[in-house]
Design an enzyme around this catalytic site. Structure first.
Site: not given
Ligand SMILES: NC(=O)c1ccc[n+]([C@@H]2O[C@H](COP(=O)([O-])OP(=O)(O)OC[C@H]3O[C@@H](n4cnc5c(N)ncnc54)[C@H](O)[C@@H]3O)[C@@H](O)[C@H]2O)c1
Length: 298
Positions: A221, A270
């Site tokens: 990720k 984000c």
């Protein structure tokens, strides 16, 4: 429904989803649609009340409003502020409580640590716990595992299963992304990985990519988010240059992206925090060049 494929000893088909935000609430609906009984847990009583009324507190997410309404009406979705009690009843616990960075660019674990303490207090033998929040590498195995073990007096790997699976869907099209992207999974051991895979097979149609460890799954990720952040910064630079030259930046980048190796896109708000996760965290092994670039603000 494919719950029979999920083979946790002594389990009831209940999932606790901890953190009912822009990601957690769509996930809760997704699992309920696939036949699981889902209890969403959130510290915000307004969120809990809204869900129990059959109304989504999250707007702008296709399929979510009707999903919450229908799943609450079938009795397969409810919400609570009592995470510990929900976990006590659950075969599977999914954690999607945010981790961000503070004003000093240090990773802020407080919210997810609190959630982990509440989960540990209710954890039962045979339960599968999966973290989906984006995390610095090493966090599941070296931070959450001991927290859960201390709070539950159980041992991960022997008494309960522990895995990490990054959430790769983006808010605004979560259900589309859940269909589209392979699910990346890593366990603290083979049995945890296999149990997590079985759960995801019961709720997703997408392929599943199994990594060697929770560390590796966490790193996946950070690699994709950092790549997106870098290309987003590059897109900003190109937009400035295009403005100065009087050419259309969007049209130019779209044409460049028609070549296989170009994937230049703007990022979400984000995304820009995740490179910092490579600088601080459980391991003190930052990427040196990245650290130099980020710290110097270039
Ligand atoms: N938003 C996205 O597009 C996106 C995409 C991929 C991954 N993620 C991951 O998902 C995480 C969550 O993102 P989000 O957008 O859903 O956040 P959000 O801010 O929309 O929702 C978080 C929810 O968690 C609740 N919460 C906070 N502390 C809690 C606790 N101790 N116990 C229970 N609930 C608690 C909050 O009240 C809130 O409802 C992110 O940190 C990121 O790691 C987000």
């Amino acid at each position: 429904m494919h719950i029979s494929m999920f083979n946790v000893p002594n389990s009831s088909p209940t999932v606790a989803v901890v953190g009912l935000g822009r990601i957690g609430l769509p996930l809760a609906v997704q699992y309920a649609r696939h036949g699981w009984s889902v209890v969403g847990c959130d510290i915000n009583p307004h969120v809990v009340e809204s869900v129990n009324d059959g109304s989504s507190p999250i707007l702008g997410e296709p399929e979510l409003e009707t999903g919450v309404l229908n799943m609450v009406a079938t009795g397969r979705l409810s919400a609570t502020v009592d995470t510990t009690e929900a976990v006590r009843q659950a075969a599977v616990v999914i954690v999607v409580v945010p981790v961000a960075v503070d004003a000093r660019q240090e990773v802020a674990f407080a919210a997810v640590d609190n959630a982990t303490a509440a989960i540990g207090a209710g954890l039962q033998p045979g339960t599968l716990v999966i973290y989906e929040t984006t995390l610095p590498v090493g966090t599941t195995a070296r931070r959450f595992r001991p927290l859960l073990e201390r709070a539950s007096h159980l041992q991960a790997g022997r008494d309960f299963y522990l895995a990490y699976s990054p959430e790769r869907a983006s808010s605004g099209h979560v259900f589309r992304d859940l269909r589209l992207y392979p699910k990346v999974v890593g366990g603290i051991d083979e049995q945890s990985a296999a149990t997590a895979r079985a759960f995801y097979r019961s709720v997703l149609e997408a392929d599943i990519l199994t990594m060697a460890s929770t560390d590796e799954a966490e790193f996946v990720k950070l690699v994709e988010a950092t790549y997106r952040d870098v290309t987003s910064a590059l897109a900003d630079e190109f937009a400035c240059y295009a403005g100065a030259c009087g050419v259309d930046a969007a049209a130019t980048i779209a044409a460049a992206n028609s070549q296989l190796y170009s994937h230049i896109h703007g990022g979400g708000p984000c995304i820009s925090v995740y490179p910092y996760f490579l600088l601080t965290g459980v391991f003190d092994e930052p990427l040196p060049q990245l650290r130099m670039l980020i710290r110097s603000g270039t």
